[in-house]
Design a protein around this motif. Structure first.
Motif, PDB file in Angstrom:
ATOM      1  N   TYR A   1       2.684  26.861  15.173  1.00 14.89           N
ATOM      2  CA  TYR A   1       2.907  25.969  16.317  1.00 14.89           C
ATOM      3  C   TYR A   1       2.114  24.677  16.192  1.00 14.89           C
ATOM      4  CZ  TYR A   1       5.396  29.691  18.793  1.00 14.89           C
ATOM      5  OH  TYR A   1       6.310  30.645  19.171  1.00 14.89           O
ATOM      6  N   LEU A   2       0.897  24.764  15.654  1.00 13.22           N
ATOM      7  CA  LEU A   2       0.122  23.532  15.430  1.00 13.22           C
ATOM      8  C   LEU A   2       0.829  22.628  14.424  1.00 13.22           C
ATOM      9  CD1 LEU A   2      -3.586  24.792  15.359  1.00 13.22           C
ATOM     10  CD2 LEU A   2      -2.546  23.242  17.028  1.00 13.22           C
ATOM     11  N   GLY A   3       1.371  23.239  13.370  1.00 10.82           N
ATOM     12  CA  GLY A   3       2.138  22.455  12.395  1.00 10.82           C
ATOM     13  C   GLY A   3       3.361  21.819  13.023  1.00 10.82           C
ATOM     14  N   MET A   4       4.045  22.571  13.882  1.00  9.42           N
ATOM     15  CA  MET A   4       5.231  22.038  14.560  1.00  9.42           C
ATOM     16  C   MET A   4       4.865  20.930  15.538  1.00  9.42           C
ATOM     17  SD  MET A   4       7.297  25.601  15.230  1.00  9.42           S
ATOM     18  CE  MET A   4       8.768  24.859  15.931  1.00  9.42           C
ATOM     19  N   SER A   5       3.676  21.030  16.151  1.00 11.53           N
ATOM     20  CA  SER A   5       3.262  20.017  17.116  1.00 11.53           C
ATOM     21  C   SER A   5       3.081  18.651  16.472  1.00 11.53           C
ATOM     22  CB  SER A   5       1.964  20.442  17.811  1.00 11.53           C
ATOM     23  OG  SER A   5       0.853  20.377  16.922  1.00 11.53           O
ATOM     24  N   LEU A   6       2.816  18.626  15.178  1.00 11.45           N
ATOM     25  CA  LEU A   6       2.747  17.358  14.448  1.00 11.45           C
ATOM     26  C   LEU A   6       4.045  17.081  13.701  1.00 11.45           C
ATOM     27  CD1 LEU A   6       1.254  14.876  13.386  1.00 11.45           C
ATOM     28  CD2 LEU A   6       0.313  16.313  11.559  1.00 11.45           C
ATOM     29  N   GLY A   7       4.581  18.095  13.039  1.00 10.92           N
ATOM     30  CA  GLY A   7       5.738  17.878  12.171  1.00 10.92           C
ATOM     31  C   GLY A   7       6.985  17.432  12.909  1.00 10.92           C
ATOM     32  N   ILE A   8       7.261  18.033  14.056  1.00 11.70           N
ATOM     33  CA  ILE A   8       8.482  17.675  14.791  1.00 11.70           C
ATOM     34  C   ILE A   8       8.420  16.242  15.317  1.00 11.70           C
ATOM     35  CG2 ILE A   8       9.789  18.187  16.902  1.00 11.70           C
ATOM     36  CD1 ILE A   8       9.434  21.142  16.240  1.00 11.70           C
TER      37      ILE A   8
ATOM     38  N   LEU B   1       6.624  24.695  31.874  1.00 16.44           N
ATOM     39  CA  LEU B   1       6.226  24.777  33.274  1.00 16.44           C
ATOM     40  C   LEU B   1       6.413  26.193  33.808  1.00 16.44           C
ATOM     41  CD1 LEU B   1       5.172  23.278  35.721  1.00 16.44           C
ATOM     42  CD2 LEU B   1       7.527  22.632  36.268  1.00 16.44           C
ATOM     43  N   ASP B   2       7.500  26.838  33.427  1.00 21.68           N
ATOM     44  CA  ASP B   2       7.729  28.227  33.845  1.00 21.68           C
ATOM     45  C   ASP B   2       6.612  29.141  33.349  1.00 21.68           C
ATOM     46  OD1 ASP B   2      10.046  27.535  35.135  1.00 21.68           O
ATOM     47  OD2 ASP B   2      11.373  28.131  33.498  1.00 21.68           O
TER      48      ASP B   2
ATOM     49  N   GLY C   1       3.192  17.973  22.855  1.00 27.10           N
ATOM     50  CA  GLY C   1       2.437  18.742  23.822  1.00 27.10           C
ATOM     51  C   GLY C   1       2.994  20.129  24.063  1.00 27.10           C
ATOM     52  N   TYR C   2       4.312  20.256  23.970  1.00 26.76           N
ATOM     53  CA  TYR C   2       4.939  21.563  24.155  1.00 26.76           C
ATOM     54  C   TYR C   2       4.439  22.551  23.099  1.00 26.76           C
ATOM     55  CZ  TYR C   2       8.540  25.190  24.004  1.00 26.76           C
ATOM     56  OH  TYR C   2       9.193  26.396  23.982  1.00 26.76           O
ATOM     57  N   TYR C   3       4.427  22.115  21.832  1.00 27.13           N
ATOM     58  CA  TYR C   3       4.005  23.025  20.770  1.00 27.13           C
ATOM     59  C   TYR C   3       2.487  23.193  20.731  1.00 27.13           C
ATOM     60  CZ  TYR C   3       8.795  23.255  19.263  1.00 27.13           C
ATOM     61  OH  TYR C   3      10.155  23.496  19.237  1.00 27.13           O
ATOM     62  N   LEU C   4       1.734  22.190  21.195  1.00 26.84           N
ATOM     63  CA  LEU C   4       0.288  22.386  21.344  1.00 26.84           C
ATOM     64  C   LEU C   4       0.017  23.445  22.410  1.00 26.84           C
ATOM     65  CD1 LEU C   4      -1.076  18.727  21.144  1.00 26.84           C
ATOM     66  CD2 LEU C   4      -1.578  20.585  19.544  1.00 26.84           C
ATOM     67  N   GLY C   5       0.821  23.429  23.484  1.00 22.38           N
ATOM     68  CA  GLY C   5       0.688  24.441  24.517  1.00 22.38           C
ATOM     69  C   GLY C   5       1.045  25.824  24.015  1.00 22.38           C
ATOM     70  N   LYS C   6       2.048  25.908  23.139  1.00 23.37           N
ATOM     71  CA  LYS C   6       2.400  27.192  22.536  1.00 23.37           C
ATOM     72  C   LYS C   6       1.259  27.692  21.653  1.00 23.37           C
ATOM     73  CE  LYS C   6       6.425  28.617  21.978  1.00 23.37           C
ATOM     74  NZ  LYS C   6       7.228  29.742  22.571  1.00 23.37           N
ATOM     75  N   ALA C   7       0.687  26.780  20.864  1.00 18.60           N
ATOM     76  CA  ALA C   7      -0.393  27.157  19.950  1.00 18.60           C
ATOM     77  C   ALA C   7      -1.640  27.596  20.709  1.00 18.60           C
ATOM     78  CB  ALA C   7      -0.735  25.981  19.034  1.00 18.60           C
TER      79      ALA C   7
ATOM     80  N   TYR D   1       1.759  23.990  30.120  1.00 12.16           N
ATOM     81  CA  TYR D   1       2.327  22.678  30.491  1.00 12.16           C
ATOM     82  C   TYR D   1       1.317  21.547  30.339  1.00 12.16           C
ATOM     83  CZ  TYR D   1       5.160  19.254  32.987  1.00 12.16           C
ATOM     84  OH  TYR D   1       5.900  18.136  33.317  1.00 12.16           O
ATOM     85  N   ASP D   2       0.028  21.874  30.349  1.00 13.88           N
ATOM     86  CA  ASP D   2      -1.005  20.835  30.258  1.00 13.88           C
ATOM     87  C   ASP D   2      -0.874  20.019  28.977  1.00 13.88           C
ATOM     88  OD1 ASP D   2      -1.825  21.994  32.576  1.00 13.88           O
ATOM     89  OD2 ASP D   2      -3.672  22.869  31.764  1.00 13.88           O
ATOM     90  N   GLY D   3      -0.467  20.674  27.896  1.00 14.26           N
ATOM     91  CA  GLY D   3      -0.293  19.963  26.637  1.00 14.26           C
ATOM     92  C   GLY D   3       0.715  18.840  26.761  1.00 14.26           C
ATOM     93  N   ILE D   4       1.776  19.075  27.517  1.00 13.41           N
ATOM     94  CA  ILE D   4       2.810  18.057  27.708  1.00 13.41           C
ATOM     95  C   ILE D   4       2.252  16.860  28.462  1.00 13.41           C
ATOM     96  CG2 ILE D   4       4.941  17.585  28.998  1.00 13.41           C
ATOM     97  CD1 ILE D   4       5.946  20.321  28.107  1.00 13.41           C
ATOM     98  N   VAL D   5       1.493  17.115  29.521  1.00 11.33           N
ATOM     99  CA  VAL D   5       0.938  16.019  30.321  1.00 11.33           C
ATOM    100  C   VAL D   5       0.010  15.144  29.482  1.00 11.33           C
ATOM    101  CG1 VAL D   5      -0.551  15.456  32.286  1.00 11.33           C
ATOM    102  CG2 VAL D   5       1.147  17.284  32.484  1.00 11.33           C
TER     103      VAL D   5
END
Length: 232
Positions: free
Chosen positions: A163-170, A212-213, A145-151, A96-100
């Motif tokens: 996931y890093l690509g998605m964090s920018l591409g989306i 968050l979950d 931030g969600y996909y950065l957190g996944k990555a 969740y930290d990526g989102i914040v």
């Protein structure tokens, strides 16, 4: 000037507070979040310079202005700063930290843009700006931030790259689409932007809840491991 500054700050602070306070289990250090917000504010200036340079040198159509000048350049600068200042930081220790942090950078960026716009067009546009440009920037940041957190917390190197690509591409795709809708014409855009924003909010809230979950589960796991280690 004071009223303009307050109107410019209020929506960004409100949206950031919502996502920041949503994490009730291990809230991020406030100074880190404020630092990310200020980083987003400062990013406006280099982005404006680069955008101005491209506009002066190239004749860009609506599609290129939407997806390249606005979508790619703005989201890339945000992503680059988040990746090199926060992604590798020790405080980024839960999904969740990526989102914040990404929301903080994005909303800092949107806040200064909003301030400049309100100075030029007056406070009568403040409500419209809060509903659309400011909130959309924040929601693009949430998804980044969600996909950065996944990555950050996936072990498979291939999935990490995806996931890093998605964090920018989306965010680039969504930002470009948002701008393209606004440039579509005065008769068309209200019928497109409303469902776009409703869906964007719904997806961002769902993704933030999922992150968050995962963060709560990770926190309980760390707590359990710590207790087991102390027993030895």
């Amino acid at each position: 000037m004071i009223s303009t500054l307050g109107a410019a700050l209020a929506p960004g602070i409100a949206i950031l507070s919502y996502f920041y306070l949503k994490d009730k289990y291990e809230t991020e250090p406030l100074h880190m979040v404020v630092k990310s917000f200020i980083t987003g504010i400062l990013l406006v200036f280099p982005v404006m310079v680069v955008q101005f340079g491209f506009q002066e040198e190239l004749e860009l159509g609506v599609f290129a202005q939407s997806y390249f000048l606005a979508g790619f350049l703005e989201e890339f600068f945000k992503w680059f700063m988040i990746y090199y200042t926060v992604y590798k930081h020790v405080e980024f220790n839960e999904p969740y930290d990526g989102i914040v942090y990404a929301a903080a950078v994005s909303l800092g960026f949107a806040t200064l843009e909003n301030f400049f716009y309100l100075l030029s067009h007056g406070l009568s546009t403040a409500f419209f700006r809060a509903l659309l440009p400011v909130s959309s920037h924040g929601l693009f940041g949430v998804l980044m931030g969600y996909y950065l957190g996944k990555a950050k917390f996936v072990a498979d190197p291939r999935k990490k790259r995806i996931y890093l690509g998605m964090s920018l591409g989306i965010p680039v795709l969504l930002h470009g689409t948002y701008d393209f809708i606004l440039m579509a014409g005065s008769d068309v855009w209200p019928w497109l932007i409303i469902p776009f924003m409703v869906i964007l909010w719904a997806v961002a809230i769902r993704r933030s809840s999922a992150a968050l979950d995962r963060s709560i589960a990770a926190a309980f796991r760390r707590h359990y491991e710590q207790e087991e280690a102390e027993k030895i």
